[in-house]
Design an enzyme around this catalytic site. Structure first.
Site, PDB file in Angstrom:
ATOM      1  N   HIS A 496       7.332  -7.634 -17.061  1.00  0.00           N
ATOM      2  CA  HIS A 496       5.983  -7.266 -17.484  1.00  0.00           C
ATOM      3  C   HIS A 496       5.092  -8.486 -17.658  1.00  0.00           C
ATOM      4  CE1 HIS A 496       7.117  -2.988 -19.036  1.00  0.00           C
ATOM      5  NE2 HIS A 496       6.970  -3.057 -17.733  1.00  0.00           N
ATOM      6  N   ARG A 592      -3.284   2.177  -6.462  1.00  0.00           N
ATOM      7  CA  ARG A 592      -2.156   2.819  -7.145  1.00  0.00           C
ATOM      8  C   ARG A 592      -2.709   3.952  -8.008  1.00  0.00           C
ATOM      9  NH1 ARG A 592      -1.488  -2.795  -8.185  1.00  0.00           N
ATOM     10  NH2 ARG A 592       0.264  -3.751  -7.061  1.00  0.00           N
ATOM     11  N   GLU A 717       8.951  -0.107   2.927  1.00  0.00           N
ATOM     12  CA  GLU A 717       9.556  -0.782   1.777  1.00  0.00           C
ATOM     13  C   GLU A 717      11.066  -0.944   1.908  1.00  0.00           C
ATOM     14  OE1 GLU A 717       7.403   0.594  -2.080  1.00  0.00           O
ATOM     15  OE2 GLU A 717       7.322   2.283  -0.675  1.00  0.00           O
ATOM     16  N   CYS A 788       0.564  -5.291   1.355  1.00  0.00           N
ATOM     17  CA  CYS A 788      -0.033  -5.064   0.039  1.00  0.00           C
ATOM     18  C   CYS A 788       0.887  -5.516  -1.089  1.00  0.00           C
ATOM     19  CB  CYS A 788      -0.392  -3.598  -0.150  1.00  0.00           C
ATOM     20  SG  CYS A 788       1.013  -2.467  -0.081  1.00  0.00           S
TER      21      CYS A 788
END
Length: 857
Positions: A496, A592, A717, A788
């Site tokens: 984070h 997103r 991905e 991206c």
């Protein structure tokens, strides 16, 4: 420093010399005087009392002599030798020959008294016994030796007595000794630090000896405990007890220190551990999260670069400011039965206050920053955690502070032991714990915390924050105008702290424990793209970093010879869209949409979705905006889409795979996007995450077109999608490479693991070759290929991606300026040469170096 002497009596000179050599390997400083009395002369196996007596006389001093023996007759020779030598304070020990000698040498090197050294030697088999003996066979005392046997008194040793009496008959006696009291636990005001063990063998004898040596001469007591381990904290005083900690490579150990030199003691031990005790094959590497710990001193190698993992691009140079230490474990105050319910109310109120704190911080953020802070609020409201604390108050009579500490600590250890995604939440949970306790301790504090940078009035105008780790709330509260860089000892690319640093546009490097050795105030250069850090940089390096910080994007991306490359922004909300437009982004390459769904117990309404999408689209009239459909699962679980628990969520039902279980969610989202696009002036496109097969791609494209969205693409991905790109282009209009997950799945390296951060590097040749293949497939099909993932934010890697044939790069808005400037300095032919050189390299470092050389040739 006073130090006892040691005599080693053995039938075999080779055995004795080998045992002494092994023991000396464990000493990092000055070793005690050691004499070997082995053999009976002329290669004769045996022992000679005269030789032993001479050895005792040689090493004798005011502090005494400790004698080790191997076999039965060696004991008799040693007993006779003590009478011949006529030396006071000689102690014969029944300690194990090899293990005991090793423990004694380390203990003696610290200047400990004769009886303390002998006690440590006698307990040296405890670690092995605990590991190998059948359950219930071995009963060890607190000192590490057999139960019921403790240390001699100082009076006994001062009169020349031995562990086994040599007076009178000369026969060994075995007197019962009082069992020593348990080592006191750390005081409540002790400082603490958590640090991962990266050396191959963990906390074995040599590191234990180094730890003891590091504390020599300090006014401090230090305890250590393995996170998740059993038993009480062990004081760092002797190798025997430290071996009982049972910490191995990858384990996290917690240090507690008290005393005038506690901070310096913690710094020395955390630095030793961060450096792998000099044993790590590749130098320092962070295997997990360092939770706290003041660090100040340590020699700085001026201008000598080192490396961590770059997680937020950009360069910065400024003086170091350190994060303050975290709170100590609260004292336990037994609560009377009639006060316990009121104490439960106090605890629950503090949890609510902490949740309010996180929400207030989240209100000032957007996109992922707000989502991450929302996680803190959810943890603070978790009924399982709150009830665990209340149970301790009601049943054990703990006060609220102590109950919260223990309840949260237990759950955090379980999360850390679980690894992967759960381990990431352990850091967040500790931050919640610390904030709840801060509110319990200081109820009037509206911004509780676990320590932060130095006081505001003591900070320079611009600084680089160096910390063992940072809590999400602390990171989100940083001012990018003043905090121009972040370096942490632990963490990984998707911690984070990393995500928030990118969103704030602050260059950041993680997994760099060596930075903890630089004193506060040291000027530091960091490159958040490459992970390079340089203490005391030269003037040229400082000037380059200052120029990089002022780079702005003029709104048009191209190479030096005019080849166009669209430079787009990644956003997660309407507020992010405003920020991206302000930085000149040519459009949005990744919108997103999870921000609407996370933390909710039900799906957002059609009207809510339409309104949010319209707000973001309004910022980019006439420009491309690629909206990604819901990427739920793995590290973004949604309560209203809860599925069966998965052992490995990263390889489970996530992304587009959730549409099989809940097709109505995807259909509703596509309908809302189409409605928002109908009145917007932006060029709206949609793409699905986590698509692996041609069948999945076709199914999504058909659903999008049916909803009224003609331009549909997918994210690549996984290696499976990359390798089948030519077939995928037959059913979709474009693809976008999500390099974060593509790297994770290609390298089989959990992207949340600090220990695997070097593998989670998009410069890995295997990843580059997959990107190269996808770009080639796009060129053959005449369709766009974007990137991206975080790779797009690295200016040097952007050169390589353009050379592969990628047509657009999407990144955090603050990276647009540096990326654009780098591309404008390189002609397209050099981009192609750099791409080929990088793809042909054998490792990530070589790929970086080869690309840089080719781009500048």
């Amino acid at each position: 420093m006073p130090m006892i002497g040691i005599v080693v009596v053995s039938h075999s000179p080779a055995l004795a010399q080998a045992a002494v050599g092994l023991a000396l390997e464990m000493v990092s400083g000055t070793a005690p005087r050691i004499e070997v009395a082995a053999g009976a002369g002329d290669d004769i196996i045996g022992t000679d009392a005269v030789r032993v007596a001479e050895a005792i006389t040689t090493v004798a001093g005011d502090d005494g002599v400790l004698v080790f023996t191997d076999l039965g007759s060696a004991v008799l020779s040693a007993q006779m030798a003590t009478e011949l030598a006529g030396v006071d304070k000689v102690l014969l020990t029944d300690a194990p020959f090899v293990e005991g000698l090793t423990a004694a040498v380390v203990s003696a090197a610290q200047g400990r008294a004769l009886h303390e050294v002998e006690r440590e030697a006698r307990g040296a088999l405890a670690a092995k016994t605990a590991q190998l003996a059948p359950e219930g066979v071995a009963d060890t005392g607190a000192a590490g030796g057999p139960a019921g046997r403790g240390a001699e008194t100082e009076d006994a040793t001062s009169q020349g007595a031995t562990s086994h009496s040599v007076e009178g008959s000369g026969s060994p006696a075995s007197p019962e000794r009082p069992r020593p009291e348990r080592t006191p636990e750390p005081t409540v005001d002790a400082l603490r630090a958590e640090v991962p063990l990266t050396n191959p063998s963990g906390l074995h004898a040599r590191p234990a000896g180094m730890m003891i040596g590091a504390l020599a001469g300090l006014d401090a007591r230090v305890w250590v405990r393995r996170e998740g381990g059993r038993g009480e904290p062990v004081e760092v005083t002797g190798t025997t007890a430290l071996l009982m900690v049972g910490a191995r490579k990858g384990d996290t150990v917690e240090f507690r220190a008290a005393g005038a030199d506690a901070a310096l003691a913690l710094e020395r031990l955390t630095t030793l551990a961060a450096d792998g005790f000099g044993e790590s094959d590749d130098g320092p590497a962070a295997a997990g999260q360092v939770a706290a710990g003041p660090t100040t001193a340590g020699p700085t190698a001026a201008g000598q670069p080192s490396a961590g993992v770059g997680v937020s691009p950009g360069r910065a140079v400024a003086p170091i400011v350190r994060r303050g230490p975290g709170p100590a474990e609260p004292a336990r105050r037994p609560m009377p039965a009639d006060e316990r319910e009121a104490e439960c109310v106090r605890a629950r109120s503090a949890f609510a206050g902490a949740a309010d704190f996180y929400r207030s911080r989240a209100a000032g953020q957007s996109g992922q920053s707000a989502q991450i802070l929302g996680v803190g609020a959810l943890l603070a409201e978790d009924e399982g955690l709150i009830r665990a604390a209340e149970q301790r108050i009601r049943e054990a009579g703990d006060n609220a502070e102590y109950a919260v500490w223990q309840a949260a600590g237990q759950i955090a250890r379980q999360l850390a032991d679980a690894g992967s995604l759960a381990a990431e939440r352990a850091t967040d949970l500790r931050d919640v714990r610390d904030r709840v306790i801060a509110l319990l301790t200081h109820p009037a504090d509206t911004a509780p915390g676990a320590g932060g940078p130095a006081a505001t009035d003591a900070r320079p105008d611009r600084y680089i924050l160096v910390a063992a780790d940072l809590a999400p709330a602390d990171t989100a509260g940083l001012d990018p105008a003043r905090c121009v860089g972040i370096v942490t000892a632990g963490g990984g690319p998707t911690s984070h702290t990393s995500i928030l640093a990118r969103s704030l546009g602050i260059p950041a490097v993680v997994a760099a424990p060596q930075a903890l050795t630089y004193p506060e105030g040291t000027w530091l250069f960091i490159d958040g793209g490459t992970g390079r850090i340089v203490p005391d940089p030269d003037e040229d390096t400082r000037r380059g970093a200052a120029e990089n910080a002022t780079l702005a994007f003029d709104g048009t991306g191209h190479t030096s010879d005019g080849r166009r490359i669209s430079l787009l922004a990644n956003i997660g909300s309407a507020a992010d869209a405003v920020l991206a437009a302000g930085h000149g982004a040519e459009g949005v390459g990744l919108f997103r949409t999870e921000f609407l769904f996370l933390g909710r117990t039900s799906e957002p309404t059609f009207e809510e979705q339409v309104a949010s999408y319209r707000q973001a689209l309004a910022e980019f009239p006439g420009r491309k905006v690629v909206i990604r459909t819901l990427d739920a699962g793995a590290d973004k679980p949604l309560p209203f889409m809860a599925a069966n628990p998965e052992d490995n969520p990263a390889l489970g039902v996530r992304g587009f795979r959730t549409a099989s279980a809940r097709p109505e969610v995807l259909q509703g989202q596509l309908a809302a996007i189409a409605e928002a696009a109908r009145t917007a002036r932006a060029d709206v496109q949609v793409m699905a995450p986590m698509v692996d097969t041609v069948e999945e791609a076709a199914r999504f494209a058909n659903a999008a077109r049916k909803a009224g969205l003609p331009l549909a693409g997918i994210m690549i991905e996984t290696p499976a999608a990359a390798l089948t790109a030519p077939e995928l282009f037959r059913v979709v209009d474009f693809v976008s490479l999500g390099t974060n997950d593509l790297t994770q799945y290609t390298m089989a390296a959990d992207r949340l693991s600090g220990a695997l951060a070097s593998l989670n590097d998009p410069w890995q040749p295997a990843v580059l070759r997959l990107i190269q293949g996808v770009a080639a497939a796009g060129q053959a099909a005449g369709k766009p290929v974007g990137v991206c993932g975080e790779a797009a934010s690295d200016p040097n890697l952007a050169v390589v991606l353009v050379g592969f044939g990628v047509t657009s790069l999407s990144m955090t808005p603050r990276a647009l300026g540096p990326v654009a400037a780098r591309l404008k300095a390189v002609p397209f032919a050099r981009c192609v040469a750099a791409a080929r050189a990088a793809a042909a390299a054998h490792d990530a470092r070589s790929a970086r170096d080869a690309a840089a050389a080719a781009a500048e040739a």
